[in-house]
Design a protein around this motif. Structure first.
Motif, short mmCIF file in Angstrom:
data_model
loop_
_atom_site.label_atom_id
_atom_site.label_comp_id
_atom_site.label_asym_id
_atom_site.label_seq_id
_atom_site.Cartn_x
_atom_site.Cartn_y
_atom_site.Cartn_z
N ILE A 36 0.84 -1.20 0.00
CA ILE A 36 0.00 0.00 0.00
C ILE A 36 0.88 1.25 0.00
N VAL A 39 2.48 1.82 -3.55
CA VAL A 39 1.53 2.30 -4.54
C VAL A 39 1.21 3.78 -4.31
N CYS A 40 0.98 4.14 -3.05
CA CYS A 40 0.59 5.53 -2.74
C CYS A 40 1.76 6.50 -2.90
N ALA A 95 -5.52 2.06 -4.66
CA ALA A 95 -4.50 1.14 -4.13
C ALA A 95 -4.87 -0.30 -4.46
#
Length: 131
Positions: A36, A39-40, A95
């Motif tokens: 996560i 991706v962010c 996400a």
């Protein structure tokens, strides 16, 4: 102005009562807090990973289920940091959509398909014996 995202929010193995917050057809199989975060951070968010935090409803204490990602969704004046992500739900859906495309996921899939099929066969056999 930071929001928290736990891996349980995006996990398709969880029910809504267990903490999933997005539709099951859009959720990911066992996401990790590191995925996560990757991706962010890649999309341009200000991200903070807290490895020792746990989702309160999570009964499993394994390292795989640990972690919390804090994302700066809004600036001090209340405007979104990134205009394409105005809400926390939009961040979670993005996400969940992007995690399966990560290199770590695509490499794992190649080797794990065979083991999954073998595992399913074993489960079917056990089920027949119980009947």
């Amino acid at each position: 102005r930071f929001i928290c995202i736990y891996p349980a929010y995006l996990n398709n193995k969880k029910t809504i009562a267990e903490g999933r917050r997005i539709p099951i057809d859009k959720a990911v199989e066992n996401p990790t807090s590191v995925e996560i975060q990757d991706v962010c951070a890649a999309v341009g968010f200000n991200v903070l990973l807290e490895k020792n935090k746990m989702y309160p409803r999570e009964w499993n204490r394994d390292v795989q289920y640990r972690g919390r990602v804090r994302i700066q969704l809004k600036q001090d004046d209340g405007n979104p940091c990134l205009p394409q992500f105005p809400t926390r739900k939009s961040v979670m859906l993005y996400a969940a959509e992007t995690i399966p495309k990560l290199k770590t996921r695509t490499q794992k899939m190649g080797g794990s398909d065979q083991s999954l099929q073998q595992g399913e066969g074993g489960k079917k056999g056990k089920g027949k014996k119980k009947k």
